[in-house]
Design an enzyme around this catalytic site. Structure first.
Site, PDB file in Angstrom:
ATOM      1  N   VAL A  33       0.618  -1.332   0.050  1.00 14.35           N
ATOM      2  CA  VAL A  33       0.005  -0.057  -0.171  1.00 14.35           C
ATOM      3  C   VAL A  33       0.802   1.407   0.101  1.00 14.35           C
ATOM      4  O   VAL A  33       0.297   2.365  -0.230  1.00 14.35           O
ATOM      5  CB  VAL A  33      -1.123   0.100   1.231  1.00 14.35           C
ATOM      6  CG1 VAL A  33      -2.129  -1.067   1.002  1.00 14.35           C
ATOM      7  CG2 VAL A  33      -0.499  -0.123   2.535  1.00 14.35           C
ATOM      8  N   GLY A  36       8.901   4.057   0.945  1.00 13.42           N
ATOM      9  CA  GLY A  36       9.499   5.048   0.855  1.00 13.42           C
ATOM     10  C   GLY A  36      10.975   4.545   1.431  1.00 13.42           C
ATOM     11  O   GLY A  36      11.261   3.496   1.571  1.00 13.42           O
ATOM     12  N   ASP A 153       4.308  17.028  12.317  1.00 16.35           N
ATOM     13  CA  ASP A 153       3.995  16.854  11.086  1.00 16.35           C
ATOM     14  C   ASP A 153       2.509  16.648  10.634  1.00 16.35           C
ATOM     15  O   ASP A 153       2.217  15.532  10.048  1.00 16.35           O
ATOM     16  CB  ASP A 153       4.905  15.907  10.172  1.00 16.35           C
ATOM     17  CG  ASP A 153       4.816  16.171   8.602  1.00 16.35           C
ATOM     18  OD1 ASP A 153       4.255  17.148   8.071  1.00 16.35           O
ATOM     19  OD2 ASP A 153       5.112  15.097   7.905  1.00 16.35           O
TER      20      ASP A 153
HETATM   21  O1  N61 Z   1       2.045   6.077  12.392  1.00 17.03           O
HETATM   22  C1  N61 Z   1       3.260   5.817  12.446  1.00 17.03           C
HETATM   23  N1  N61 Z   1       4.146   6.020  13.404  1.00 17.03           N
HETATM   24  C2  N61 Z   1       3.938   6.947  14.256  1.00 17.03           C
HETATM   25  C3  N61 Z   1       2.815   7.470  14.869  1.00 17.03           C
HETATM   26  C4  N61 Z   1       3.510   8.456  15.779  1.00 17.03           C
HETATM   27  C5  N61 Z   1       2.386   9.274  16.738  1.00 17.03           C
HETATM   28  C6  N61 Z   1       1.125   9.695  15.907  1.00 17.03           C
HETATM   29  C7  N61 Z   1       2.134   8.611  17.892  1.00 17.03           C
HETATM   30  C8  N61 Z   1       3.064  10.591  17.036  1.00 17.03           C
HETATM   31  N2  N61 Z   1       4.553   8.589  15.764  1.00 17.03           N
HETATM   32  N3  N61 Z   1       5.039   7.913  14.724  1.00 17.03           N
HETATM   33  C9  N61 Z   1       6.329   7.568  14.343  1.00 17.03           C
HETATM   34  N4  N61 Z   1       3.540   4.799  11.612  1.00 17.03           N
HETATM   35  C10 N61 Z   1       2.801   4.418  10.490  1.00 17.03           C
HETATM   36  C11 N61 Z   1       1.707   5.042   9.905  1.00 17.03           C
HETATM   37  C12 N61 Z   1       1.056   4.664   8.744  1.00 17.03           C
HETATM   38  C13 N61 Z   1       1.198   3.415   8.624  1.00 17.03           C
HETATM   39  C14 N61 Z   1       2.114   2.554   8.943  1.00 17.03           C
HETATM   40  C15 N61 Z   1       3.053   2.922   9.982  1.00 17.03           C
HETATM   41  O2  N61 Z   1       0.472   2.645   7.319  1.00 17.03           O
HETATM   42  C16 N61 Z   1      -0.822   2.411   7.335  1.00 17.03           C
HETATM   43  C17 N61 Z   1      -1.506   2.429   8.612  1.00 17.03           C
HETATM   44  C18 N61 Z   1      -2.984   1.962   8.605  1.00 17.03           C
HETATM   45  N5  N61 Z   1      -3.565   1.869   7.539  1.00 17.03           N
HETATM   46  C19 N61 Z   1      -3.027   1.856   6.485  1.00 17.03           C
HETATM   47  C20 N61 Z   1      -1.678   2.127   6.336  1.00 17.03           C
END
Ligand code: N61
Length: 340
Positions: A33, A36, A153
């Protein structure tokens, strides 16, 4: 040629967009999905519940001390978060058998189908949906800020939304934004808070332009604000500006209701010390129909004592491995309840 060792018991291997994934057997049907420089994300089905999850594989997390620190911090942050409006961890696992072999780990979280940036491109949001979305953003922020964590961000692309308009704050951070992605009429720069720009040490013209756009609305700040700035460069820049008056918000935000304008007047204040906090904003009359104090919990303080230390790669590995092994999954909820 020696063949690779078999996958760890209870795991299987699969190539996803040219990289090897080795995940627990219970996660089926991996679909890429996003990716990077720092990692990649797949969706999968949790075969225990049939629910869709997102799995993030960090890209070579122990390739350098900097990558290792980032990986450790993400794991620690996600482990700390247990709130409906903040992304949290369902699972974390490593396919490596021992600390000596430890090279990769995978983060599992609830799958979110879209984000606010895409949603706003495709549809015009009604006032009721805007109210519900902003309520959830502030409810999540109240929780995060109580932990002592600041999201630097926060932008529509980092606000994940599902079909039921339920929102979770996250931080994709899969790649560093390049200078060119930050230049011109682009959303990537619109959401930087003024204090993030002013505390940044190496301004580019783009940063200063963005700050100017903000001050065209908020007005230039009084001298006491400028005096409080840490950087001499930031001070000199602010002192060089002609005085600008604050705009009347109602005359710019012609489509917003009077209550919404009143709230925005309190939120869009240049001086972060004079701005309403997320917790205060939730009590604003704009949210009267949705706000319930007892349903807006705050996180425990996050222990960031390792965030600013320099460890060796082996030390980062050890502390990260320990965090992976000590993870306790949240209670699996039945379908009537919401997850995390
Ligand atoms: O969201 C993160 N990491 C994250 C969250 C935060 C706070 C908001 C708590 C400050 N800091 N960090 C570093 N990682 C992440 C985000 C999206 C992702 C995978 C990991 O991909 C998806 C998640 C859910 N659904 C689709 C894609």
């Amino acid at each position: 040629m020696s063949s690779p060792p078999p996958p760890r018991k209870g795991f299987y291997r699969q190539e996803v967009t040219k990289t090897a994934w080795e995940v627990r057997e219970l996660y089926r049907d991996l679909q890429p999905v996003g990716s990077g420089a720092y990692g990649a994300v797949c969706s999968a089905i949790d075969s225990r519940t049939g629910t869709k999850v997102a799995i993030k594989k960090l890209y070579r997390p122990f390739q350098s001390e900097l990558f290792a620190k980032r990986a450790y911090r993400e794991l620690r942050l996600l482990k700390h978060m247990r709130h409906e409006n903040v992304i949290g961890l369902l699972d974390v696992f490593t396919p490596d058998d021992t600390l000596d072999d430890f090279t990769d780990f995978y983060l599992v979280m609830p799958f979110m189908g879209t984000d606010l940036s895409k949603l706003m491109k495709h549809e015009k949001l009604s006032d009721d949906r805007i109210q519900f979305l902003v309520y959830q953003i502030l409810r999540g922020l109240k929780y995060i800020h109580a932990a002592g964590i600041i999201h630097r961000d926060l932008k529509p692309g980092n606000l994940a939304v599902n079909e039921d308009c339920e929102l979770k704050i996250l931080d994709f951070g899969l790649a560093r934004q390049t200078d060119s992605e930050m230049t011109g009429y682009v959303v990537t720069r619109w959401y930087r808070a003024p204090e993030v720009i002013l505390n940044w040490m190496h301004y580019t013209q783009t940063d200063l332009d963005q700050l100017m756009e903000i001050m065209k609305v908020t007005g230039t700040p009084p001298p006491e604000f400028v005096q409080r700035l840490q950087s001499q460069d930031a001070k000199s820049y602010m002192e060089s500006l002609p005085e600008l008056e604050k705009k009347d918000f109602a005359s710019i935000l012609t489509n917003a209701t009077p209550l919404a304008v009143n709230l925005l007047e309190k939120m869009l204040v240049l001086d972060a010390e004079k701005r309403v906090t997320a917790a205060e904003a939730l009590t604003h009359p704009y949210f009267e129909t949705v706000h319930e104090s007892e349903e807006e919990p705050q996180a425990q303080l996050y222990d960031d004592s390792l965030d600013d230390v320099d460890l060796t790669l082996d030390e980062w590995k050890r502390v990260t491995y320990k965090e992976v092994l000590s993870f306790k999954p949240p209670r699996l909820l039945d379908s009537k309840e919401t997850s995390l």
